[in-house]
Design a protein around this motif. Sequence first.
Motif, PDB file in Angstrom:
ATOM      1  N   GLY A   1      22.315 -23.585 -21.424  1.00  0.00           N
ATOM      2  CA  GLY A   1      22.592 -22.320 -20.754  1.00  0.00           C
ATOM      3  C   GLY A   1      24.025 -21.844 -20.880  1.00  0.00           C
ATOM      4  N   TYR A   2      24.736 -22.306 -21.920  1.00  0.00           N
ATOM      5  CA  TYR A   2      26.096 -21.866 -22.190  1.00  0.00           C
ATOM      6  C   TYR A   2      26.090 -20.832 -23.312  1.00  0.00           C
ATOM      7  CZ  TYR A   2      28.136 -25.784 -19.554  1.00  0.00           C
ATOM      8  OH  TYR A   2      28.503 -26.665 -18.568  1.00  0.00           O
ATOM      9  N   THR A   3      27.188 -20.082 -23.423  1.00  0.00           N
ATOM     10  CA  THR A   3      27.400 -19.284 -24.623  1.00  0.00           C
ATOM     11  C   THR A   3      27.953 -20.206 -25.702  1.00  0.00           C
ATOM     12  OG1 THR A   3      29.673 -18.723 -24.025  1.00  0.00           O
ATOM     13  CG2 THR A   3      27.917 -17.240 -23.223  1.00  0.00           C
ATOM     14  N   PRO A   4      27.781 -19.877 -26.992  1.00  0.00           N
ATOM     15  CA  PRO A   4      28.350 -20.724 -28.042  1.00  0.00           C
ATOM     16  C   PRO A   4      29.856 -20.919 -27.885  1.00  0.00           C
ATOM     17  CG  PRO A   4      26.752 -19.222 -28.988  1.00  0.00           C
ATOM     18  CD  PRO A   4      26.922 -18.810 -27.548  1.00  0.00           C
TER      19      PRO A   4
ATOM     20  N   ALA B   1      24.235 -25.191 -26.839  1.00  0.00           N
ATOM     21  CA  ALA B   1      24.600 -24.150 -25.877  1.00  0.00           C
ATOM     22  C   ALA B   1      23.359 -23.465 -25.310  1.00  0.00           C
ATOM     23  CB  ALA B   1      25.507 -23.117 -26.557  1.00  0.00           C
ATOM     24  N   GLU B   2      22.394 -23.178 -26.178  1.00  0.00           N
ATOM     25  CA  GLU B   2      21.153 -22.530 -25.727  1.00  0.00           C
ATOM     26  C   GLU B   2      20.375 -23.438 -24.781  1.00  0.00           C
ATOM     27  OE1 GLU B   2      17.092 -20.524 -27.636  1.00  0.00           O
ATOM     28  OE2 GLU B   2      18.732 -21.199 -28.934  1.00  0.00           O
ATOM     29  N   GLN B   3      20.321 -24.735 -25.096  1.00  0.00           N
ATOM     30  CA  GLN B   3      19.583 -25.684 -24.257  1.00  0.00           C
ATOM     31  C   GLN B   3      20.218 -25.841 -22.888  1.00  0.00           C
ATOM     32  OE1 GLN B   3      19.238 -29.359 -26.465  1.00  0.00           O
ATOM     33  NE2 GLN B   3      18.343 -28.348 -28.249  1.00  0.00           N
TER      34      GLN B   3
ATOM     35  N   SER C   1      25.538 -24.250 -31.248  1.00  0.00           N
ATOM     36  CA  SER C   1      24.757 -23.123 -30.741  1.00  0.00           C
ATOM     37  C   SER C   1      23.438 -23.594 -30.134  1.00  0.00           C
ATOM     38  CB  SER C   1      24.495 -22.103 -31.854  1.00  0.00           C
ATOM     39  OG  SER C   1      23.819 -22.708 -32.943  1.00  0.00           O
ATOM     40  N   ALA C   2      22.792 -24.586 -30.764  1.00  0.00           N
ATOM     41  CA  ALA C   2      21.525 -25.095 -30.223  1.00  0.00           C
ATOM     42  C   ALA C   2      21.749 -25.780 -28.884  1.00  0.00           C
ATOM     43  CB  ALA C   2      20.887 -26.066 -31.209  1.00  0.00           C
TER      44      ALA C   2
ATOM     45  N   SER D   1      24.024 -29.227 -33.415  1.00  0.00           N
ATOM     46  CA  SER D   1      24.531 -27.859 -33.528  1.00  0.00           C
ATOM     47  C   SER D   1      25.117 -27.427 -32.198  1.00  0.00           C
ATOM     48  CB  SER D   1      23.393 -26.916 -33.929  1.00  0.00           C
ATOM     49  OG  SER D   1      23.701 -25.578 -33.651  1.00  0.00           O
TER      50      SER D   1
END
Length: 298
Positions: free
Chosen positions: A26-29, A22-24, A19-20, A17
């Motif tokens: 430290g980025y925005t989607p 990106a979260e890991q 979004s997943a 994913s």
Amino acid sequence: MDTEKCSGILRVIEAGSLSAAAEQLGYTPSGMSRMVDSVENEAGFPLLKRSRGGVTPTGDCLRLLPLLQELARNGERYAQLTAEIRGLETGSVTVGTAYPVCYRWLAGLVAAFGQCHPGIEIQILEGTSTRLAAALTAHRADFCIISRREGDFQWLPLRSDPMVAWVPRNSVWAKMDVFPVASFASAPYIATYPGEDIDATRMFTRLGLTPHQCFSSTDSYATCSMVGADLGVSVNNALVRGAWTSQIRILPLNPPQSVEIGIAVSPENEISPAAKKFYEFVKKELRGDGELPFRESF
């Protein structure tokens, strides 16, 4: 090719994913999406297939995957080495174990190592010995406690671990002093990780024996519970035990069977500076006879 972007693509594939990932990282989607677009534009073809269920690598991406992994790994090694030259410590080490009973010992090592090297992050990975050996080869792990496997890595033997039979406490087998290996061919057998390359499978293959499999599970605790419920017998490493194995009887095998357990790390010319520091730290913590310290943990 930007090695940071290579790492980003690999994290997206691993997470399944945008979004997943990106979260890991430290980025925005949207920032993660722009990074993927940038790599795809540079390559000249799509690397990811996007759907409502997530993202998966394209066939072309799979062809590039080993190279992307190599670029990302070298980028991480470069960052760690340049930081070391500047007098800083950074990086991460992925530590795998096939034996949950090692967690207590590993936790103590990680805590002590962290006091000496606070800039190095330690991640713990669990899996079978064969899976972890494959993770080492693919550079998804740096240091693994496993039973001996084939592969291009450094090997530090720790102990010889016997294979043992798990039998119901109120069974006829419980009255025996040893469990005949040949009896696995007729006794109802409960397999753990059926069809996978584990120590039990290798033992049966080496002996030319086919167990009479009636049940299976993908968890040693579940297998132990099934044995405790008088559903059959099983075989496991002697290291795999705890308070929960009190519900069964554990017997040595006849003839005796054993496996060598040790530490596997990346080859000397490939190990990252952070992983090398952790490996050297662990070797100093080990006793001179090669046995595991804090043996009561096992």
